[in-house]
Design an enzyme around this catalytic site. Structure first.
Site, PDB file in Angstrom:
ATOM      1  N   LYS A   1     -35.603  13.237  -4.317  1.00 14.63           N
ATOM      2  CA  LYS A   1     -36.239  11.987  -3.897  1.00 14.63           C
ATOM      3  C   LYS A   1     -37.392  12.288  -2.941  1.00 14.63           C
ATOM      4  O   LYS A   1     -37.395  13.331  -2.290  1.00 14.63           O
ATOM      5  CB  LYS A   1     -35.218  11.101  -3.172  1.00 14.63           C
ATOM      6  CG  LYS A   1     -34.189  10.455  -4.086  1.00 14.63           C
ATOM      7  CD  LYS A   1     -33.327   9.480  -3.325  1.00 14.63           C
ATOM      8  CE  LYS A   1     -32.234   8.900  -4.217  1.00 14.63           C
ATOM      9  NZ  LYS A   1     -32.737   7.994  -5.262  1.00 14.63           N
TER      10      LYS A   1
ATOM     11  N   ARG B   1     -24.435   7.326 -12.615  1.00 10.53           N
ATOM     12  CA  ARG B   1     -23.877   7.013 -13.930  1.00 10.53           C
ATOM     13  C   ARG B   1     -23.044   8.173 -14.464  1.00 10.53           C
ATOM     14  O   ARG B   1     -22.101   7.964 -15.228  1.00 10.53           O
ATOM     15  CB  ARG B   1     -25.014   6.631 -14.893  1.00 10.53           C
ATOM     16  CG  ARG B   1     -26.025   7.709 -15.111  1.00 10.53           C
ATOM     17  CD  ARG B   1     -27.311   7.184 -15.747  1.00 10.53           C
ATOM     18  NE  ARG B   1     -28.159   6.477 -14.793  1.00 10.53           N
ATOM     19  CZ  ARG B   1     -29.287   5.858 -15.116  1.00 10.53           C
ATOM     20  NH1 ARG B   1     -29.710   5.831 -16.369  1.00 10.53           N
ATOM     21  NH2 ARG B   1     -30.011   5.242 -14.193  1.00 10.53           N
TER      22      ARG B   1
HETATM   23  N1  BES Z   1     -28.754   5.713  -5.690  1.00 10.23           N
HETATM   24  C1  BES Z   1     -29.892   5.540  -6.510  1.00 10.23           C
HETATM   25  C2  BES Z   1     -30.260   4.081  -6.747  1.00 10.23           C
HETATM   26  C3  BES Z   1     -30.792   3.331  -5.554  1.00 10.23           C
HETATM   27  C4  BES Z   1     -32.150   3.314  -5.288  1.00 10.23           C
HETATM   28  C5  BES Z   1     -29.951   2.645  -4.734  1.00 10.23           C
HETATM   29  C6  BES Z   1     -32.623   2.623  -4.204  1.00 10.23           C
HETATM   30  C7  BES Z   1     -30.439   1.934  -3.651  1.00 10.23           C
HETATM   31  C8  BES Z   1     -31.779   1.939  -3.383  1.00 10.23           C
HETATM   32  C9  BES Z   1     -29.649   6.168  -7.887  1.00 10.23           C
HETATM   33  O1  BES Z   1     -28.822   7.271  -7.915  1.00 10.23           O
HETATM   34  C10 BES Z   1     -30.980   6.603  -8.386  1.00 10.23           C
HETATM   35  O2  BES Z   1     -31.574   7.442  -7.784  1.00 10.23           O
HETATM   36  N2  BES Z   1     -31.429   5.987  -9.476  1.00 10.23           N
HETATM   37  C11 BES Z   1     -32.689   6.291 -10.039  1.00 10.23           C
HETATM   38  C12 BES Z   1     -32.532   6.302 -11.539  1.00 10.23           C
HETATM   39  C13 BES Z   1     -33.726   6.879 -12.254  1.00 10.23           C
HETATM   40  C14 BES Z   1     -33.844   8.341 -11.959  1.00 10.23           C
HETATM   41  C15 BES Z   1     -33.539   6.634 -13.723  1.00 10.23           C
HETATM   42  C16 BES Z   1     -33.666   5.221  -9.594  1.00 10.23           C
HETATM   43  O3  BES Z   1     -33.292   4.059  -9.472  1.00 10.23           O
HETATM   44  O4  BES Z   1     -34.823   5.567  -9.331  1.00 10.23           O
HETATM   45 ZN    ZN Z   2     -29.870   9.099  -7.512  1.00  7.64          ZN
END
Ligand code: BES
Ligand code: ZN
Ligand code: ZN
Length: 481
Positions: free
Chosen positions: A252, A326
């Site tokens: 991230k 997931r």
């Molecule tokens: N934990 C995150 C989702 C999330 C993002 C929760 C912001 C709360 C605030 C999840 O694991 C994630 O990183 N999802 C990605 C998915 C993408 C890589 C397809 C996302 O939402 O960017």
């Molecule tokens: Zn994630």
């Protein structure tokens, strides 16, 4: 803070301050009308006016309804928490608003100070509510008492969830989350079974193992259950418990990593729901399954291009290690279905940023195959004080999960509809006989916020507990019909 509902008129209760909730219509009728006018008080929602000499704190409400009252109670109690007053009293107004009033006061009073070195406790410790109706008659005390006690139990469960989610990733890791679940089980007479990394291997849960592989804190599968005698329903709840989500090798950005201690909010909501249901002693057998892992980076991290074989045999092409929730849920859902033959299977997860794009930051995204279940849930959302909206699956989005080298890819091939493709990914791990009983709740938006809203302070909200408890209550009421 001690919140007590007293079976006597407001005037006979001894407290330093009286909280009076006012709509603009009622404003004209108060004896303090002139003073309030001078102070510029117009009874706007959440507008406060303290008349110290009179011993009254006025708080504006738009309407005498549930949502306005809950927010106003939060505003009032927060200002008293910051004051030097020790006690206050208020009037209940209407029986149907009792739950909102309790929640507004107890959820509004909450703050998380565990890491403040100079933590001065508030002097405001006592709040009395007179069981006096709007027309000055006293409401049926027994009926009020039941609602108050139940609302207190639920609010305390919400605050329990908030504190868990707010706790930093150095203090809550997958093994320590398992200990927290064990402690809850010991206190509430629940059973608790914990699978460590060796047990996860035996269960062939390779997806959760891959996600947690780069962390020094190994993954855990936590199963807590509340088993009353002669239950009327059996419900399995599955929670995403990422004690930290750095994104893994698909790292991230610095700004989007901040706050990712909240990625365990689904897991904590599951613990909070089991806590509330067991304390309310509802005749429902509730199983909580938590997939706990920490998504980190090291030389042994799982990678984009890896193919994982999940517990149910489905092979998954990893194209983004940040879509880890997931993967953890895939194995946890499969395990939950193996262990318990439930009437309902709900999962809670801070799964996608896309869900926040779709619905905004305050609303839970609800996905599944059963229109009946979605309809039921939509109906109870508002009374519970939470916001729920349905996001529809469709066959075109499903195709975006196609993989050339495995059964499915862990991310969609187009950058749109990400909340739904994540939900449809999970569908691959739901057995045919469970399709109509399953509902997925993406709580990424409302689980955590750095700006307070409604009765929620900075940080974790404990979202998921109130609507689920409300739904379980209506399930039991339907049985009675
Ligand atoms: N934990 C995150 C989702 C999330 C993002 C929760 C912001 C709360 C605030 C999840 O694991 C994630 O990183 N999802 C990605 C998915 C993408 C890589 C397809 C996302 O939402 O960017
Ligand atoms: Zn994630
Ligand atoms: Zn995540």
């Amino acid at each position: 803070m001690n919140l007590e509902f007293l079976d006597k008129p407001l005037a006979s209760i001894d407290a330093e301050i009286t909280i009076v909730f006012l709509t603009d219509k009622l404003l004209e009728e108060t004896t303090d009308n002139d003073l309030l006018a001078k102070a510029g008080f117009k009874a706007k929602q959440d507008q406060l006016c303290l008349l110290h000499e009179k011993g009254v704190l006025y708080c504006g409400i738009e309407k005498l309804n549930r949502d306005s009252l809950r927010c106003a109670a939060t505003t009032a109690v927060r200002s008293l928490k910051d004051s030097n007053y020790k006690s206050a009293k208020a009037r209940q107004y209407f029986l149907k608003n009792t739950q909102a009033l309790v929640e507004g006061f107890l959820l509004g009073y909450y703050s998380f100070d565990a890491y403040k070195s100079k933590n001065e406790p508030s002097s405001f410790k006592e709040l009395f509510v007179s069981v006096e109706n709007f027309d000055a008659s006293v409401l049926d005390a027994k009926e009020v008492k039941t609602i108050v006690d139940e609302s207190k139990t639920v609010s305390q469960a919400v605050n329990y969830v908030r504190s868990l989610v707010n706790t930093i990733p150095n203090d809550i890791t997958p093994p320590s989350l398992a200990l927290i679940a064990q402690k809850l089980a010991d206190e509430n007479g629940l059973t608790c079974n914990i699978l460590d990394e060796n047990a996860l291997e035996k269960e062939e849960m390779n997806a959760i193992l891959a996600v947690g592989r780069a962390s020094v804190h190994k993954p855990r599968l936590i199963h807590v259950s509340y088993k009353p005698k002669n239950p009327l329903h059996v419900i399995s709840l599955v929670g995403k418990g990422l004690t930290y989500d750095s994104g893994g090798l698909s790292l991230k950005s610095p700004t989007s990593m901040v706050g990712m201690k909240m990625d365990k909010a689904g897991a904590c909501a599951v613990l909070g729901i089991v806590k509330a249901i067991s304390e309310l002693k509802l005749p429902i057998e509730v199983h909580g399954f938590i997939g706990a892992a920490e998504n980190m980076v090291n030389g042994n991290a799982y990678k984009p291009d890896d193919v994982l074989k999940a517990k149910n045999g489905t092979t998954i092409e990893v194209r983004n290690t940040d879509a880890e929730g997931r993967l953890v849920l895939a194995d946890t859902l499969a395990y939950a279905q193996q262990e318990v033959n439930a009437d309902y299977l709900f999962d809670y997860a801070t799964l996608t940023g896309a869900c926040m794009v779709a619905l905004g930051p305050y609303t839970t995204g609800m996905m599944g195959h059963s229109h009946g279940l979605k309809h039921q849930l939509s109906k109870i959302a508002a009374p519970s004080g939470e916001l729920l909206a349905s996001l529809p699956f469709n066959a075109h989005l499903k195709k975006l999960l196609k993989s050339e080298i495995a059964d499915i890819s862990n991310v969609g091939s187009k950058p749109y509809g990400g909340a739904i493709t994540a939900g449809m990914f999970l569908d691959n791990f739901i057995n045919d006989n469970m399709k109509q009983k399953w509902m997925h709740f993406d709580i990424a938006g409302p689980a955590y916020s750095e700006t307070p809203w409604d009765c929620h302070p900075y940080g974790a909200t404990g979202i998921g507990v109130r609507f689920t408890v409300e739904w379980m209550r209506t399930l039991l009421n339907e049985d009675k019909k």
